[in-house]
Design an enzyme around this catalytic site. Structure first.
Site, short mmCIF file in Angstrom:
data_model
loop_
_atom_site.label_atom_id
_atom_site.label_comp_id
_atom_site.label_asym_id
_atom_site.label_seq_id
_atom_site.Cartn_x
_atom_site.Cartn_y
_atom_site.Cartn_z
N LYS A 1 -9.41 1.67 -1.80
CA LYS A 1 -9.82 1.28 -0.53
C LYS A 1 -11.20 2.16 0.05
O LYS A 1 -11.35 2.95 0.18
CB LYS A 1 -8.77 1.67 0.47
CG LYS A 1 -8.79 1.29 1.98
CD LYS A 1 -7.64 1.73 2.32
CE LYS A 1 -6.79 1.63 3.56
NZ LYS A 1 -5.83 2.16 4.85
N GLU B 1 0.89 -1.04 0.05
CA GLU B 1 -0.29 -0.09 0.03
C GLU B 1 1.03 1.01 -0.03
O GLU B 1 1.96 1.92 0.33
CB GLU B 1 -0.59 0.10 1.16
CG GLU B 1 -1.63 1.03 1.34
CD GLU B 1 -1.94 1.73 2.71
OE1 GLU B 1 -1.94 0.88 3.89
OE2 GLU B 1 -3.29 1.79 3.01
N ASN C 1 0.17 -0.98 5.74
CA ASN C 1 2.00 -0.25 6.32
C ASN C 1 0.60 -0.38 7.19
O ASN C 1 -0.59 0.57 8.03
CB ASN C 1 1.00 1.54 5.42
CG ASN C 1 2.43 1.43 4.25
OD1 ASN C 1 3.61 1.94 4.58
ND2 ASN C 1 1.59 0.92 3.59
N GLU D 1 -6.21 9.11 7.72
CA GLU D 1 -6.92 8.66 6.80
C GLU D 1 -7.79 9.26 6.35
O GLU D 1 -8.50 9.41 5.01
CB GLU D 1 -6.66 6.75 6.48
CG GLU D 1 -5.90 6.24 5.97
CD GLU D 1 -5.22 5.11 5.64
OE1 GLU D 1 -5.79 4.57 4.04
OE2 GLU D 1 -5.07 3.77 6.79
N ASN E 1 -7.34 6.50 -1.94
CA ASN E 1 -6.09 5.35 -1.24
C ASN E 1 -6.48 4.06 -2.45
O ASN E 1 -7.31 3.38 -2.27
CB ASN E 1 -5.66 4.63 -0.05
CG ASN E 1 -5.15 3.91 0.14
OD1 ASN E 1 -4.39 3.18 -0.40
ND2 ASN E 1 -4.51 3.54 1.70
N CYS F 1 -4.83 -2.41 2.69
CA CYS F 1 -3.94 -3.26 4.56
C CYS F 1 -6.04 -3.34 5.07
O CYS F 1 -6.11 -4.26 5.45
CB CYS F 1 -3.92 -1.37 4.57
SG CYS F 1 -2.86 -2.04 5.94
#
Ligand code: CDV
Length: 312
Positions: A127, A47, A197, A146, A110, A172
């Site tokens: 994501k 990621e 991550n 995020e 993302n 993730c």
């Protein structure tokens, strides 16, 4: 005809905030060279492979934030990676922060992409499960913003047919949610490509042992693989980024749920496994034969509500 694909999991060591895209891409090419030498046909990177994990930084300057994103893919910085992979005939997947122009508006995601052996982007995932928070939180030992920098992805969990198999992607935190794998499982997924991550410390729980965080990482990817009869290739960014340690522990997981390849370091490291997509069949045709055993009439709450509703 056996459907064996030699897969490379290209864990990346840390990237610092000051590192340019070229630093990241040169290292990705180095891993690709190793993958070629070891006969891989598909390579999976983490990621946000092109930058440090920037959601740990509280940034308000729009230009600084947008500087962490890509507006085009490939672009000048990543083209050497695409060119090298095409020269080798290696397919690959990696994650990056994407600015997308949709209906005349800019959106921040993302994202991860799947690139075939000829260098064409054949799949994109954005994501879904964004962890963390949307404003600076002084109660945490470090930030995870995020929800400030990204919008919830609008792709859903699609799968793509290529290399004689069915492939899906997630990113993730998605790996912690069983719905992620099941939605792909219902489309027959045979290999989930996943970058992550994960900090080695819990910003909201100082005494959480690292071993527990490693355990939760393995638990999720192993359960997702087994319960859906699919390979899972879960690849980390690892090591100390800007003073913050990331978990590492990249793994290639068999449809049995067993880990068959695992990184040993917190740096750039390639793990390799020969993945027979037909190993999925036994699980998909027996214990997890969805058509015979699932009972969706009893699963309505899963899509009908988000949070917990307790009885009075
Ligand atoms: N990049 C991530 O999505 N990280 C999350 C957080 C919660 C640590 C993860 O699930 O690993």
């Amino acid at each position: 005809m056996p459907r064996v694909i030699r897969v490379g999991g290209a864990q990346m060591g840390p990237l610092q905030k000051s590192d340019s895209r070229k630093v990241a891409v040169d290292r990705m090419i180095g891993l690709l060279d190793q993958a070629r030498a070891r006969g891989c046909r598909l390579v999976v990177f983490p990621e946000l492979a092109l930058t440090t994990f920037f959601p740990r930084w509280n940034m308000d300057d729009k230009r600084e934030v947008d500087g962490c994103f890509e507006t085009q893919m490939p672009n000048a910085a990543t083209k050497p990676l695409f060119d090298r992979a095409k020269e080798y005939g290696i397919a690959f997947a990696f994650g990056y922060a994407e600015i997308a122009e949709e209906n005349g508006e800019r959106h921040h995601y993302n994202a991860s992409i799947l690139v075939d052996e000829a260098g064409n982007i054949i799949g994109k995932y954005r994501k879904t499960h964004l962890p963390g928070h949307s404003e600076f939180d002084p109660g945490r030992s470090f930030q995870h913003l995020e929800k400030k920098y990204f919008e919830v992805g609008n792709t859903g969990f699609r799968v793509w047919r290529f290399m004689d198999g069915i492939f899906g992607m997630c990113i993730c935190n998605d790996r912690r949610w069983p719905e992620t794998y099941r939605v792909m499982g219902l489309q027959g997924v045979e290999m989930v490509l996943l970058g992550f991550n994960t900090p080695s410390a819990n910003s909201q729980r100082a005494d959480e042992p690292r071993e527990l965080r490693d355990f939760h990482n393995d638990l999720c990817v192993q359960a997702g693989a087994y319960q859906n009869g699919t390979w899972v290739v879960a690849i980390a960014k690892a090591g100390v980024e800007d003073g913050h340690e990331l978990l590492g522990g990249s793994a290639i997981v068999h449809p049995s749920g067993q880990i068959i390849a695992r990184t040993q370091t917190s740096g750039d490291e390639l793990i390799v496994a020969d993945c027979d997509l037909d190993d999925c069949n036994f699980y998909k045709e027996t214990i997890f034969d969805f058509a015979r055993h699932r009972r969706p009439e009893h699963y309505g709450l899963i899509t009908g509500q988000t949070g917990v509703v307790r009885p009075d």
